[in-house]
Design a protein around this motif. Structure first.
Motif, PDB file in Angstrom:
ATOM      1  N   LYS A  22       0.801  -1.226   0.000  1.00  0.00           N
ATOM      2  CA  LYS A  22       0.000   0.000   0.000  1.00  0.00           C
ATOM      3  C   LYS A  22       0.832   1.274   0.000  1.00  0.00           C
ATOM      4  O   LYS A  22       0.275   2.369  -0.007  1.00  0.00           O
ATOM      5  CB  LYS A  22      -0.931   0.004   1.221  1.00  0.00           C
ATOM      6  CG  LYS A  22      -1.935  -1.137   1.214  1.00  0.00           C
ATOM      7  CD  LYS A  22      -3.049  -0.913   2.215  1.00  0.00           C
ATOM      8  CE  LYS A  22      -4.118  -1.982   2.087  1.00  0.00           C
ATOM      9  NZ  LYS A  22      -5.327  -1.670   2.857  1.00  0.00           N
ATOM     10  N   ILE A  26      -0.553   5.159  -0.231  1.00  0.00           N
ATOM     11  CA  ILE A  26      -0.451   5.973   0.983  1.00  0.00           C
ATOM     12  C   ILE A  26       0.346   7.243   0.709  1.00  0.00           C
ATOM     13  O   ILE A  26      -0.066   8.352   1.084  1.00  0.00           O
ATOM     14  CB  ILE A  26       0.190   5.157   2.120  1.00  0.00           C
ATOM     15  CG1 ILE A  26      -0.812   4.122   2.654  1.00  0.00           C
ATOM     16  CG2 ILE A  26       0.669   6.064   3.255  1.00  0.00           C
ATOM     17  CD1 ILE A  26      -0.219   3.134   3.633  1.00  0.00           C
ATOM     18  N   LEU A 209      -2.057   5.975   8.191  1.00  0.00           N
ATOM     19  CA  LEU A 209      -2.944   5.604   7.086  1.00  0.00           C
ATOM     20  C   LEU A 209      -2.938   4.097   6.851  1.00  0.00           C
ATOM     21  O   LEU A 209      -3.949   3.524   6.426  1.00  0.00           O
ATOM     22  CB  LEU A 209      -2.539   6.340   5.812  1.00  0.00           C
ATOM     23  CG  LEU A 209      -2.899   7.828   5.758  1.00  0.00           C
ATOM     24  CD1 LEU A 209      -2.383   8.447   4.465  1.00  0.00           C
ATOM     25  CD2 LEU A 209      -4.400   8.044   5.882  1.00  0.00           C
ATOM     26  N   TRP A 212      -5.223   2.693   9.468  1.00  0.00           N
ATOM     27  CA  TRP A 212      -6.597   3.097   9.151  1.00  0.00           C
ATOM     28  C   TRP A 212      -7.142   2.256   8.001  1.00  0.00           C
ATOM     29  O   TRP A 212      -8.278   1.782   8.044  1.00  0.00           O
ATOM     30  CB  TRP A 212      -6.617   4.583   8.790  1.00  0.00           C
ATOM     31  CG  TRP A 212      -7.927   5.250   9.042  1.00  0.00           C
ATOM     32  CD1 TRP A 212      -8.346   5.826  10.197  1.00  0.00           C
ATOM     33  CD2 TRP A 212      -9.000   5.412   8.106  1.00  0.00           C
ATOM     34  NE1 TRP A 212      -9.614   6.340  10.038  1.00  0.00           N
ATOM     35  CE2 TRP A 212     -10.033   6.101   8.778  1.00  0.00           C
ATOM     36  CE3 TRP A 212      -9.184   5.049   6.770  1.00  0.00           C
ATOM     37  CZ2 TRP A 212     -11.237   6.437   8.158  1.00  0.00           C
ATOM     38  CZ3 TRP A 212     -10.384   5.372   6.150  1.00  0.00           C
ATOM     39  CH2 TRP A 212     -11.392   6.056   6.840  1.00  0.00           C
ATOM     40  N   SER A 213      -6.306   2.043   6.984  1.00  0.00           N
ATOM     41  CA  SER A 213      -6.768   1.269   5.830  1.00  0.00           C
ATOM     42  C   SER A 213      -6.937  -0.206   6.185  1.00  0.00           C
ATOM     43  O   SER A 213      -7.814  -0.884   5.642  1.00  0.00           O
ATOM     44  CB  SER A 213      -5.795   1.426   4.655  1.00  0.00           C
ATOM     45  OG  SER A 213      -4.545   0.835   4.943  1.00  0.00           O
ATOM     46  N   THR A 216     -10.363  -0.236   7.917  1.00  0.00           N
ATOM     47  CA  THR A 216     -11.540   0.183   7.144  1.00  0.00           C
ATOM     48  C   THR A 216     -11.564  -0.363   5.722  1.00  0.00           C
ATOM     49  O   THR A 216     -12.611  -0.366   5.078  1.00  0.00           O
ATOM     50  CB  THR A 216     -11.607   1.719   7.058  1.00  0.00           C
ATOM     51  OG1 THR A 216     -10.474   2.193   6.311  1.00  0.00           O
ATOM     52  CG2 THR A 216     -11.607   2.346   8.445  1.00  0.00           C
ATOM     53  N   TRP A 218      -9.834   1.021   3.235  1.00  0.00           N
ATOM     54  CA  TRP A 218      -9.561   2.060   2.243  1.00  0.00           C
ATOM     55  C   TRP A 218      -8.717   3.171   2.842  1.00  0.00           C
ATOM     56  O   TRP A 218      -8.571   3.271   4.054  1.00  0.00           O
ATOM     57  CB  TRP A 218     -10.859   2.606   1.645  1.00  0.00           C
ATOM     58  CG  TRP A 218     -11.825   3.196   2.634  1.00  0.00           C
ATOM     59  CD1 TRP A 218     -12.159   2.722   3.871  1.00  0.00           C
ATOM     60  CD2 TRP A 218     -12.598   4.384   2.467  1.00  0.00           C
ATOM     61  NE1 TRP A 218     -13.089   3.527   4.475  1.00  0.00           N
ATOM     62  CE2 TRP A 218     -13.386   4.547   3.633  1.00  0.00           C
ATOM     63  CE3 TRP A 218     -12.726   5.306   1.443  1.00  0.00           C
ATOM     64  CZ2 TRP A 218     -14.267   5.615   3.804  1.00  0.00           C
ATOM     65  CZ3 TRP A 218     -13.616   6.372   1.613  1.00  0.00           C
ATOM     66  CH2 TRP A 218     -14.365   6.513   2.780  1.00  0.00           C
ATOM     67  N   ILE A 219      -8.154   3.985   1.971  1.00  0.00           N
ATOM     68  CA  ILE A 219      -7.303   5.111   2.370  1.00  0.00           C
ATOM     69  C   ILE A 219      -8.082   6.381   2.074  1.00  0.00           C
ATOM     70  O   ILE A 219      -8.398   6.669   0.922  1.00  0.00           O
ATOM     71  CB  ILE A 219      -5.970   5.097   1.589  1.00  0.00           C
ATOM     72  CG1 ILE A 219      -5.187   3.828   1.916  1.00  0.00           C
ATOM     73  CG2 ILE A 219      -5.140   6.336   1.911  1.00  0.00           C
ATOM     74  CD1 ILE A 219      -4.020   3.574   0.986  1.00  0.00           C
TER      75      ILE A 219
END
Length: 221
Positions: A22, A26, A209, A212-213, A216, A218-219
């Protein structure tokens, strides 16, 4: 339950592999944040309003609310009574509508916003964050850090929301997820996260991030 050294090493390796997957997305997002201050004060103020709305509400819901307010010219001109109906899906909409109006007054003179110039007047970003927490009602350390990150000024700050805290607990960076966080506790956890970031060689802003991704899928913001 504390991880064994082998379990912790495995968890860190999994995180580093995920970061490898990612990293480009990011860093693209972080570079977009750095461009925000090249835009006008209205856009920077929208980011501040977004962060004022986020406590106990989802980021997606809050950004949709900010977009509605912008479309209706309420973000810059609306009274709290006009803003509140647009926040029906945001928790504590009554209070947050007032926070938006108060923040607008704080960063306006003769009807014009001066938020960008205020931000640039601070040479020390930690002092800027302290000022924001002390002078903008509705901003705690998490929200102030979030705002500064979203305008490209928060790479050294941690945004300690529930997603991040759960990941820190999972990785034994903290022993438990606190129910509430005092200033002292926030800064202590932030420093632990900063140290963990150095240890695993993933920049702090990227790590936020990434966590968080992972939570969830997603970014976003």
């Amino acid at each position: 339950m504390e991880l064994s050294p082998r379990e912790r090493e495995k968890s860190v390796q999994e995180l580093q592999i995920l970061y490898g997957e990612k990293r480009d997305a990011i860093q693209t997002r972080l570079n977009e944040f750095k461009q925000v201050l090249n835009r006008n004060d209205d856009d920077v103020f929208a980011e501040l309003c977004f962060c004022l709305l986020t406590p106990q509400s989802s980021a997606k819901t809050c950004w949709a609310a900010v977009s509605r307010l912008k479309e209706r010219s309420l973000l810059l001109k609306g009274e709290a009574s006009e803003i509140q109906p647009q926040l029906n899906d945001v928790r504590f909409g009554d209070s947050k509508a007032r926070y938006i109006v108060e923040a607008r007054a704080t960063f306006s003179k003769d009807g014009k916003l001066f938020l960008k110039s205020h931000l640039s007047s601070f040479a020390n970003l930690f002092e800027l964050r302290e000022w924001m927490v002390e002078n903008v009602r509705g901003l705690g350390y998490k929200e102030a850090s979030h705002f500064l990150r979203n305008v490209g000024l928060g790479e050294e700050f941690a945004i300690l929301d529930r997603h991040i805290l759960r990941n820190l607990k999972r990785l034994d960076v903290i022993s438990e997820v606190p129910v509430s966080i005092t200033k002292k506790r926030y800064l202590e956890i932030e420093e632990k996260l900063r140290g963990f970031s150095r240890e695993i060689r993933i920049p702090l802003a990227d790590l936020d991030l990434l966590f968080w991704s992972r939570e969830t899928g997603w970014i976003f913001k």
